[in-house]
Design a protein around this motif. Structure first.
Motif, PDB file in Angstrom:
ATOM      1  N   UNK A  47      16.895  -9.160 -23.410  1.00 52.55           N
ATOM      2  CA  UNK A  47      17.468  -9.732 -24.635  1.00 52.55           C
ATOM      3  C   UNK A  47      18.987  -9.755 -24.502  1.00 52.55           C
ATOM      4  N   UNK A  48      19.563 -10.914 -24.760  1.00 55.32           N
ATOM      5  CA  UNK A  48      21.016 -11.077 -24.792  1.00 55.32           C
ATOM      6  C   UNK A  48      21.380 -11.386 -26.236  1.00 55.32           C
ATOM      7  N   UNK A  61      26.357 -16.987 -22.016  1.00 49.75           N
ATOM      8  CA  UNK A  61      26.406 -15.981 -20.957  1.00 49.75           C
ATOM      9  C   UNK A  61      25.447 -16.362 -19.845  1.00 49.75           C
ATOM     10  N   UNK A  62      25.827 -16.000 -18.621  1.00 48.82           N
ATOM     11  CA  UNK A  62      24.968 -16.191 -17.455  1.00 48.82           C
ATOM     12  C   UNK A  62      24.578 -14.817 -16.947  1.00 48.82           C
ATOM     13  N   UNK A  71       9.755 -15.936 -12.675  1.00 50.40           N
ATOM     14  CA  UNK A  71      10.729 -16.175 -13.730  1.00 50.40           C
ATOM     15  C   UNK A  71      12.078 -16.396 -13.071  1.00 50.40           C
ATOM     16  N   UNK A  72      12.909 -17.259 -13.649  1.00 52.63           N
ATOM     17  CA  UNK A  72      14.214 -17.542 -13.037  1.00 52.63           C
ATOM     18  C   UNK A  72      15.096 -16.293 -12.959  1.00 52.63           C
ATOM     19  N   UNK A  73      15.628 -16.015 -11.771  1.00 55.18           N
ATOM     20  CA  UNK A  73      16.509 -14.858 -11.580  1.00 55.18           C
ATOM     21  C   UNK A  73      17.869 -15.093 -12.233  1.00 55.18           C
ATOM     22  N   UNK A  74      18.248 -16.363 -12.390  1.00 55.04           N
ATOM     23  CA  UNK A  74      19.512 -16.697 -13.071  1.00 55.04           C
ATOM     24  C   UNK A  74      19.163 -17.333 -14.402  1.00 55.04           C
ATOM     25  N   UNK A  75      19.670 -16.735 -15.465  1.00 50.14           N
ATOM     26  CA  UNK A  75      19.406 -17.217 -16.825  1.00 50.14           C
ATOM     27  C   UNK A  75      20.729 -17.573 -17.488  1.00 50.14           C
ATOM     28  N   UNK A  76      20.768 -18.718 -18.121  1.00 55.92           N
ATOM     29  CA  UNK A  76      21.934 -19.164 -18.872  1.00 55.92           C
ATOM     30  C   UNK A  76      21.520 -19.268 -20.332  1.00 55.92           C
TER      31      UNK A  76
END
Length: 93
Positions: A47-48, A61-62, A71-76
């Protein structure tokens, strides 16, 4: 890692992993900042939450997480307003 991928303007975020706060009231930077996170084997919820939007709204935020098997390792995050939360799920070995 965590960073502000857009205009660095004082965005402040909280990061929770599986309901545990791992980074609190952190002001994002343009560079990647590394912080330790222990993932559970299997599904993990990240959770961001936007504590503020900085000078220029919205807050973006990235987040990059290593050792992800699905699941994507990089989340934007989408553009978050103050007190909004974005969640995503990744799987670790």
């Amino acid at each position: 890692t965590l960073r502000d991928p857009q205009f660095v303007d004082g965005d402040v975020v909280n990061v929770d992993v599986n309901g545990v706060r791992v980074l609190g009231a952190y002001t994002t930077e343009g560079r990647h900042v590394t912080f330790p996170v222990t993932l559970n084997s299997g599904a993990n919820t990240i959770n961001i939450s936007a504590q503020n939007e900085g000078v220029t709204a919205p807050m973006v935020a990235e987040v990059t997480i290593s050792n992800v098997t699905s699941g994507p390792a990089i989340q934007l995050t989408r553009g978050l307003k103050k007190d909004e939360v974005q969640s995503f799920t990744i799987t670790a070995p």
